[in-house]
Design an enzyme around this catalytic site. Structure first.
Site, PDB file in Angstrom:
ATOM      1  N   SER A 142       0.846  -1.207   0.000  1.00 49.52           N
ATOM      2  CA  SER A 142       0.000   0.000   0.000  1.00 49.52           C
ATOM      3  C   SER A 142       0.875   1.248   0.000  1.00 49.52           C
ATOM      4  O   SER A 142       1.950   1.268   0.619  1.00 49.52           O
ATOM      5  CB  SER A 142      -0.878   0.012   1.256  1.00 49.52           C
ATOM      6  OG  SER A 142      -1.459   1.287   1.434  1.00 49.52           O
ATOM      7  N   TYR A 155      -2.393  -0.983   9.877  1.00 51.11           N
ATOM      8  CA  TYR A 155      -2.498  -1.485   8.502  1.00 51.11           C
ATOM      9  C   TYR A 155      -1.210  -1.180   7.738  1.00 51.11           C
ATOM     10  O   TYR A 155      -0.592  -2.056   7.128  1.00 51.11           O
ATOM     11  CB  TYR A 155      -3.701  -0.817   7.841  1.00 51.11           C
ATOM     12  CG  TYR A 155      -3.856  -1.003   6.350  1.00 51.11           C
ATOM     13  CD1 TYR A 155      -4.562  -2.090   5.839  1.00 51.11           C
ATOM     14  CD2 TYR A 155      -3.330  -0.077   5.452  1.00 51.11           C
ATOM     15  CE1 TYR A 155      -4.727  -2.252   4.471  1.00 51.11           C
ATOM     16  CE2 TYR A 155      -3.478  -0.225   4.090  1.00 51.11           C
ATOM     17  CZ  TYR A 155      -4.184  -1.315   3.596  1.00 51.11           C
ATOM     18  OH  TYR A 155      -4.340  -1.466   2.231  1.00 51.11           O
TER      19      TYR A 155
HETATM   20  P1  NDP Z   1     -11.650  -5.598  -1.531  1.00 49.40           P
HETATM   21  O1  NDP Z   1     -12.319  -5.311  -0.239  1.00 49.40           O
HETATM   22  O2  NDP Z   1     -12.298  -5.182  -2.783  1.00 49.40           O
HETATM   23  O3  NDP Z   1     -11.366  -7.181  -1.645  1.00 49.40           O
HETATM   24  C1  NDP Z   1     -10.720  -7.849  -0.598  1.00 49.40           C
HETATM   25  C2  NDP Z   1     -10.503  -9.298  -0.989  1.00 49.40           C
HETATM   26  O4  NDP Z   1      -9.780  -9.953   0.077  1.00 49.40           O
HETATM   27  C3  NDP Z   1     -11.794 -10.061  -1.184  1.00 49.40           C
HETATM   28  O5  NDP Z   1     -11.648 -10.956  -2.260  1.00 49.40           O
HETATM   29  C4  NDP Z   1     -11.946 -10.843   0.129  1.00 49.40           C
HETATM   30  O6  NDP Z   1     -12.613 -12.091  -0.029  1.00 49.40           O
HETATM   31  C5  NDP Z   1     -10.489 -11.113   0.484  1.00 49.40           C
HETATM   32  N1  NDP Z   1     -10.297 -11.344   1.918  1.00 49.40           N
HETATM   33  C6  NDP Z   1     -10.617 -10.523   2.943  1.00 49.40           C
HETATM   34  N2  NDP Z   1     -10.313 -11.106   4.129  1.00 49.40           N
HETATM   35  C7  NDP Z   1      -9.796 -12.325   3.833  1.00 49.40           C
HETATM   36  C8  NDP Z   1      -9.300 -13.393   4.600  1.00 49.40           C
HETATM   37  N3  NDP Z   1      -9.281 -13.371   5.947  1.00 49.40           N
HETATM   38  N4  NDP Z   1      -8.844 -14.497   3.974  1.00 49.40           N
HETATM   39  C9  NDP Z   1      -8.849 -14.571   2.623  1.00 49.40           C
HETATM   40  N5  NDP Z   1      -9.317 -13.593   1.831  1.00 49.40           N
HETATM   41  C10 NDP Z   1      -9.790 -12.486   2.425  1.00 49.40           C
HETATM   42  O7  NDP Z   1     -10.192  -4.994  -1.388  1.00 49.40           O
HETATM   43  P2  NDP Z   1      -9.124  -4.432  -2.433  1.00 49.40           P
HETATM   44  O8  NDP Z   1      -9.257  -5.097  -3.738  1.00 49.40           O
HETATM   45  O9  NDP Z   1      -9.141  -2.973  -2.356  1.00 49.40           O
HETATM   46  O10 NDP Z   1      -7.785  -4.911  -1.720  1.00 49.40           O
HETATM   47  C11 NDP Z   1      -6.871  -5.828  -2.286  1.00 49.40           C
HETATM   48  C12 NDP Z   1      -5.507  -5.556  -1.683  1.00 49.40           C
HETATM   49  O11 NDP Z   1      -5.075  -4.257  -2.065  1.00 49.40           O
HETATM   50  C13 NDP Z   1      -5.487  -5.583  -0.152  1.00 49.40           C
HETATM   51  O12 NDP Z   1      -4.319  -6.246   0.290  1.00 49.40           O
HETATM   52  C14 NDP Z   1      -5.455  -4.116   0.228  1.00 49.40           C
HETATM   53  O13 NDP Z   1      -4.869  -3.910   1.474  1.00 49.40           O
HETATM   54  C15 NDP Z   1      -4.636  -3.548  -0.916  1.00 49.40           C
HETATM   55  N6  NDP Z   1      -4.778  -2.113  -1.131  1.00 49.40           N
HETATM   56  C16 NDP Z   1      -5.992  -1.577  -1.482  1.00 49.40           C
HETATM   57  C17 NDP Z   1      -6.117  -0.206  -1.669  1.00 49.40           C
HETATM   58  C18 NDP Z   1      -7.411   0.458  -2.037  1.00 49.40           C
HETATM   59  O14 NDP Z   1      -7.476   1.692  -2.024  1.00 49.40           O
HETATM   60  N7  NDP Z   1      -8.452  -0.282  -2.367  1.00 49.40           N
HETATM   61  C19 NDP Z   1      -4.962   0.689  -1.506  1.00 49.40           C
HETATM   62  C20 NDP Z   1      -3.759   0.015  -1.150  1.00 49.40           C
HETATM   63  C21 NDP Z   1      -3.682  -1.336  -0.986  1.00 49.40           C
HETATM   64  P3  NDP Z   1     -14.241 -12.212   0.134  1.00 49.40           P
HETATM   65  O15 NDP Z   1     -14.845 -11.099  -0.650  1.00 49.40           O
HETATM   66  O16 NDP Z   1     -14.545 -13.556  -0.457  1.00 49.40           O
HETATM   67  O17 NDP Z   1     -14.533 -12.164   1.593  1.00 49.40           O
END
Ligand code: NDP
Length: 248
Positions: A142, A155
């Site tokens: 991030s 985080y």
């Molecule tokens: P979303 O909330 O859109 O998606 C999160 C995903 O992670 C979902 O597929 C969810 O699965 C899965 N997930 C959550 N908890 C668990 C768990 N305990 N075990 C396995 N899978 C899990 O998030 P983003 O696409 O935004 O985030 C993706 C990555 O990018 C993350 O690591 C986030 O920290 C990072 N990021 C995002 C930013 C942003 O602005 N969006 C900025 C910087 C980094 P399900 O839906 O099936 O529960």
């Protein structure tokens, strides 16, 4: 056919990465946690476009379950692709959370640590025997590791740890020609960021970004997919920010 395993591919950046990888001809193993139907919809879309994909349940915080998960991955690889290894791992699954340092609880801290650092650490350890030599790992970190943003300290600290871990993965897995890089997104329009319900926040973030908008999942997916591919075979142990010029 090269095969990629993407954690958290039911939504957001992981979903966009699954679609982008499939469009580049990769077989996709997409994991979900609570949204099985969304993950199955991703698989269906890939198949409708002529690709191959599977959806697997995974909780990245359940380290005791990783042995069973690895056995399941081995089984799926054999059944779906006739292979006993996969090529690329994207540690993407994540959750958000907003709390100033003064009021963060131990449970909140541990929750973020388990998803963003401990989970990817032990999941990679567990899956490594199934990874083909010459493969690649992308860890999704991030831009909050570079730009201090009030309210996301635990985080960001975990993501900072994951960024450091990426270099150690590159060091220790290099003997098997497995590369490891980090992709560090800026603000991206997904459920995690909650931008759709806070337009004023989106406006602020866009105003802090050189390209004057927030990112879309596809903006990050393209970079992850490209980093995995042989055209970036000499890029290793790097962290690449994908934020349109955020807070520069
Ligand atoms: P979303 O909330 O859109 O998606 C999160 C995903 O992670 C979902 O597929 C969810 O699965 C899965 N997930 C959550 N908890 C668990 C768990 N305990 N075990 C396995 N899978 C899990 O998030 P983003 O696409 O935004 O985030 C993706 C990555 O990018 C993350 O690591 C986030 O920290 C990072 N990021 C995002 C930013 C942003 O602005 N969006 C900025 C910087 C980094 P399900 O839906 O099936 O529960």
């Amino acid at each position: 056919m090269k095969i990629v395993l993407i954690t958290g591919a039911s939504r957001g950046i992981g979903r966009a990465t699954a679609l982008a990888c499939a469009r580049r001809g990769l077989g996709v193993s997409a994991t979900y946690n609570s949204n099985r139907l969304s993950a199955e919809a991703v698989v269906q879309q890939i198949e409708a476009e002529g690709g191959q994909a599977t959806a697997l349940y995974l909780d990245v915080t359940n380290i005791a379950g990783f042995d069973a998960f690895s056995r399941q991955v081995a089984d799926v690889l054999k059944r779906t692709w006739g292979r006993d290894s996969f090529d690329y791992l994207v540690n993407n699954a994540g959750v958000g959370g907003f709390e100033p340092i003064v009021s963060v609880s131990e449970a909140q801290f541990d929750g973020l640590m388990n998803v963003h650092l401990k989970g990817p650490f032990f999941l990679t350890q567990s899956l490594l025997p199934l990874m083909a030599d010459g493969g690649a790992i992308v860890n999704v970190t991030s831009a909050t590791t570079r730009v201090a943003t009030s309210g996301v300290a635990p985080y960001a600290a975990c993501k900072g740890g994951l960024e450091v871990l990426t270099r150690y993965m590159a060091k220790e897995f290099g003997g098997r020609r497995i590369r490891a890089n980090a992709v560090s997104p800026g603000a991206i329009r997904t459920d995690l960021g909650g931008l759709d319900s806070h337009p004023e926040f989106e406006e602020l973030l866009a105003s802090q970004t050189a390209l004057a908008r927030v990112g879309e999942p596809e903006d990050v997916a393209g970079v992850i997919t490209s980093l995995l591919s042989p055209e970036n075979a000499w890029v290793n142990a790097q962290s690449i920010e994908v934020g349109g010029g955020y807070c520069i």
